[in-house]
Design a protein around this motif. Structure first.
Motif, PDB file in Angstrom:
ATOM      1  N   ALA A  85       0.809  -1.218   0.000  1.00 36.06           N
ATOM      2  CA  ALA A  85       0.000   0.000   0.000  1.00 36.06           C
ATOM      3  C   ALA A  85       0.845   1.272   0.000  1.00 36.06           C
ATOM      4  O   ALA A  85       0.303   2.368  -0.046  1.00 36.06           O
ATOM      5  N   LYS A  86       2.164   1.131   0.075  1.00 40.93           N
ATOM      6  CA  LYS A  86       3.087   2.271   0.100  1.00 40.93           C
ATOM      7  C   LYS A  86       2.769   3.258   1.227  1.00 40.93           C
ATOM      8  O   LYS A  86       2.706   4.464   1.019  1.00 40.93           O
ATOM      9  N   GLY A  87       2.576   2.689   2.416  1.00 39.52           N
ATOM     10  CA  GLY A  87       2.347   3.528   3.581  1.00 39.52           C
ATOM     11  C   GLY A  87       3.641   4.152   4.076  1.00 39.52           C
ATOM     12  O   GLY A  87       4.738   3.812   3.615  1.00 39.52           O
ATOM     13  N   LYS A  88       3.533   5.076   5.007  1.00 42.74           N
ATOM     14  CA  LYS A  88       4.706   5.770   5.555  1.00 42.74           C
ATOM     15  C   LYS A  88       5.721   4.790   6.147  1.00 42.74           C
ATOM     16  O   LYS A  88       6.922   5.010   6.046  1.00 42.74           O
ATOM     17  N   LEU A  89       5.226   3.725   6.744  1.00 40.53           N
ATOM     18  CA  LEU A  89       6.127   2.749   7.362  1.00 40.53           C
ATOM     19  C   LEU A  89       7.015   2.067   6.323  1.00 40.53           C
ATOM     20  O   LEU A  89       8.130   1.653   6.630  1.00 40.53           O
ATOM     21  N   SER A  90       6.566   1.986   5.067  1.00 42.32           N
ATOM     22  CA  SER A  90       7.398   1.361   4.036  1.00 42.32           C
ATOM     23  C   SER A  90       8.622   2.212   3.713  1.00 42.32           C
ATOM     24  O   SER A  90       9.574   1.720   3.110  1.00 42.32           O
ATOM     25  N   GLY A  91       8.628   3.459   4.138  1.00 43.53           N
ATOM     26  CA  GLY A  91       9.807   4.306   3.994  1.00 43.53           C
ATOM     27  C   GLY A  91      10.775   4.158   5.145  1.00 43.53           C
ATOM     28  O   GLY A  91      11.863   4.713   5.127  1.00 43.53           O
ATOM     29  N   VAL A  92      10.376   3.384   6.152  1.00 41.88           N
ATOM     30  CA  VAL A  92      11.218   3.164   7.329  1.00 41.88           C
ATOM     31  C   VAL A  92      11.749   1.730   7.357  1.00 41.88           C
ATOM     32  O   VAL A  92      12.905   1.498   7.688  1.00 41.88           O
ATOM     33  N   ILE A  93      10.887   0.782   6.986  1.00 45.00           N
ATOM     34  CA  ILE A  93      11.259  -0.631   7.000  1.00 45.00           C
ATOM     35  C   ILE A  93      11.618  -1.054   5.579  1.00 45.00           C
ATOM     36  O   ILE A  93      10.787  -0.963   4.677  1.00 45.00           O
ATOM     37  N   ARG A  94      12.843  -1.516   5.396  1.00 42.14           N
ATOM     38  CA  ARG A  94      13.302  -1.871   4.052  1.00 42.14           C
ATOM     39  C   ARG A  94      12.564  -3.086   3.496  1.00 42.14           C
ATOM     40  O   ARG A  94      12.271  -3.150   2.306  1.00 42.14           O
ATOM     41  N   HIS A  95      12.277  -4.058   4.318  1.00 41.14           N
ATOM     42  CA  HIS A  95      11.648  -5.302   3.869  1.00 41.14           C
ATOM     43  C   HIS A  95      10.361  -5.548   4.670  1.00 41.14           C
ATOM     44  O   HIS A  95      10.329  -6.428   5.537  1.00 41.14           O
ATOM     45  N   PRO A  96       9.295  -4.796   4.383  1.00 41.41           N
ATOM     46  CA  PRO A  96       8.095  -4.930   5.209  1.00 41.41           C
ATOM     47  C   PRO A  96       7.485  -6.334   5.180  1.00 41.41           C
ATOM     48  O   PRO A  96       7.055  -6.830   6.231  1.00 41.41           O
ATOM     49  N   GLN A  97       7.476  -6.989   4.026  1.00 43.38           N
ATOM     50  CA  GLN A  97       6.841  -8.306   3.979  1.00 43.38           C
ATOM     51  C   GLN A  97       7.676  -9.351   4.712  1.00 43.38           C
ATOM     52  O   GLN A  97       7.131 -10.195   5.427  1.00 43.38           O
ATOM     53  N   LEU A  98       8.988  -9.294   4.592  1.00 41.41           N
ATOM     54  CA  LEU A  98       9.832 -10.224   5.335  1.00 41.41           C
ATOM     55  C   LEU A  98       9.796  -9.910   6.831  1.00 41.41           C
ATOM     56  O   LEU A  98       9.838 -10.825   7.659  1.00 41.41           O
ATOM     57  N   THR A  99       9.700  -8.637   7.177  1.00 40.61           N
ATOM     58  CA  THR A  99       9.549  -8.257   8.584  1.00 40.61           C
ATOM     59  C   THR A  99       8.242  -8.816   9.130  1.00 40.61           C
ATOM     60  O   THR A  99       8.196  -9.336  10.250  1.00 40.61           O
ATOM     61  N   ALA A 100       7.193  -8.746   8.330  1.00 42.36           N
ATOM     62  CA  ALA A 100       5.892  -9.297   8.745  1.00 42.36           C
ATOM     63  C   ALA A 100       5.983 -10.806   8.964  1.00 42.36           C
ATOM     64  O   ALA A 100       5.414 -11.338   9.923  1.00 42.36           O
ATOM     65  N   VAL A 101       6.710 -11.501   8.100  1.00 44.89           N
ATOM     66  CA  VAL A 101       6.882 -12.950   8.265  1.00 44.89           C
ATOM     67  C   VAL A 101       7.613 -13.235   9.573  1.00 44.89           C
ATOM     68  O   VAL A 101       7.257 -14.171  10.308  1.00 44.89           O
ATOM     69  N   LYS A 102       8.618 -12.431   9.881  1.00 43.45           N
ATOM     70  CA  LYS A 102       9.359 -12.636  11.135  1.00 43.45           C
ATOM     71  C   LYS A 102       8.457 -12.413  12.348  1.00 43.45           C
ATOM     72  O   LYS A 102       8.490 -13.199  13.301  1.00 43.45           O
ATOM     73  N   ILE A 103       7.635 -11.363  12.303  1.00 46.13           N
ATOM     74  CA  ILE A 103       6.698 -11.105  13.413  1.00 46.13           C
ATOM     75  C   ILE A 103       5.710 -12.258  13.523  1.00 46.13           C
ATOM     76  O   ILE A 103       5.426 -12.753  14.626  1.00 46.13           O
ATOM     77  N   TRP A 104       5.175 -12.705  12.380  1.00 43.90           N
ATOM     78  CA  TRP A 104       4.227 -13.819  12.345  1.00 43.90           C
ATOM     79  C   TRP A 104       4.846 -15.082  12.954  1.00 43.90           C
ATOM     80  O   TRP A 104       4.221 -15.762  13.764  1.00 43.90           O
ATOM     81  N   ALA A 105       6.077 -15.386  12.565  1.00 45.85           N
ATOM     82  CA  ALA A 105       6.741 -16.596  13.054  1.00 45.85           C
ATOM     83  C   ALA A 105       6.983 -16.527  14.563  1.00 45.85           C
ATOM     84  O   ALA A 105       6.702 -17.491  15.287  1.00 45.85           O
ATOM     85  N   VAL A 106       7.475 -15.387  15.035  1.00 47.64           N
ATOM     86  CA  VAL A 106       7.715 -15.232  16.481  1.00 47.64           C
ATOM     87  C   VAL A 106       6.400 -15.354  17.242  1.00 47.64           C
ATOM     88  O   VAL A 106       6.324 -16.033  18.272  1.00 47.64           O
ATOM     89  N   ALA A 107       5.340 -14.724  16.731  1.00 48.92           N
ATOM     90  CA  ALA A 107       4.034 -14.802  17.392  1.00 48.92           C
ATOM     91  C   ALA A 107       3.576 -16.251  17.515  1.00 48.92           C
ATOM     92  O   ALA A 107       3.076 -16.666  18.571  1.00 48.92           O
ATOM     93  N   HIS A 108       3.769 -17.029  16.473  1.00 49.31           N
ATOM     94  CA  HIS A 108       3.342 -18.424  16.512  1.00 49.31           C
ATOM     95  C   HIS A 108       4.256 -19.292  17.382  1.00 49.31           C
ATOM     96  O   HIS A 108       3.793 -20.252  17.997  1.00 49.31           O
ATOM     97  N   LEU A 109       5.525 -18.952  17.445  1.00 44.66           N
ATOM     98  CA  LEU A 109       6.425 -19.683  18.345  1.00 44.66           C
ATOM     99  C   LEU A 109       6.072 -19.431  19.812  1.00 44.66           C
ATOM    100  O   LEU A 109       6.272 -20.301  20.662  1.00 44.66           O
ATOM    101  N   LEU A 110       5.523 -18.251  20.102  1.00 46.24           N
ATOM    102  CA  LEU A 110       5.132 -17.941  21.481  1.00 46.24           C
ATOM    103  C   LEU A 110       4.006 -18.833  21.985  1.00 46.24           C
ATOM    104  O   LEU A 110       3.932 -19.132  23.170  1.00 46.24           O
TER     105      LEU A 110
END
Length: 184
Positions: A88-113
């Motif tokens: 969606a080209k939100g403001k956060l995409s100008g801060v996080i270089r790899h938003p989709q890979l970052t999302a996968v990492k958050i998703w994985a950690v959440a599920h490991l918890l």
């Protein structure tokens, strides 16, 4: 055997995604056919992961406390938002270089918890490891990053909507599979 299928699925997923970076010459020689082959490999990987994960015996490694279900759900809301920010080209995409890979990492950690069994650790830990390696490989291949200039708050609003839709769909899929993502 089911653990082998699960591991093969995670490995196939990882290698298919890394193929372009670890074997660029081979990928280039394959031409446009490589995209179809990679897509087929990714579908096969998902099928292997689902079949392998669903067929494994439950082998507890640790017992997550119930309150982590709430932490998981908050992290999942954030993960689907971050995933949508890139598209969606939100403001956060100008801060996080790899938003989709970052999302996968958050998703994985959440599920490991919230999943303390061996199969979950292999699946979610394996995909977390893949996302970390993918970021490292991309950053080494392309060390400089030009921040997107066309980001907007409108993009963030779109990402929120995209994220909520994905969250509802993911929740429905969990219920359909017989898993209550909000606790017992």
């Amino acid at each position: 055997m089911s653990y082998i299928i699960l591991i093969l699925g995670v490995l196939l997923w990882s290698l298919a995604h890394l193929f372009k970076r670890i074997a660029p010459g081979v990928r280039a020689r394959m031409g446009k056919g490589a995209k179809g082959l990679v897509a087929l490999a990714l579908v096969a990987a998902v099928v292997l992961m689902v079949i392998g994960y669903r067929a494994t015996d439950f082998i507890p490694v640790w017992y997550p406390p119930p309150f982590l279900t709430h932490v998981n759900n908050l992290l999942m809301l954030f993960a689907v938002y971050v995933f949508g920010v890139g598209a969606a080209k939100g403001k956060l995409s100008g801060v996080i270089r790899h938003p989709q890979l970052t999302a996968v990492k958050i998703w994985a950690v959440a599920h490991l918890l919230v999943n303390g069994d061996l199969a979950a650790i292999i699946l979610f830990g394996g995909l977390l490891a893949w996302a970390v390696v993918e970021v490292i490989v991309i950053n080494r291949a392309e060390p400089s990053w030009v921040r997107p200039a066309d980001t907007s708050w409108k993009g963030d609003a779109k990402a929120v909507v995209i994220g909520l839709v994905i969250f509802v769909v993911a929740t429905a899929i969990h219920y359909w599979l017989g898993v209550n993502p909000f606790g017992a």
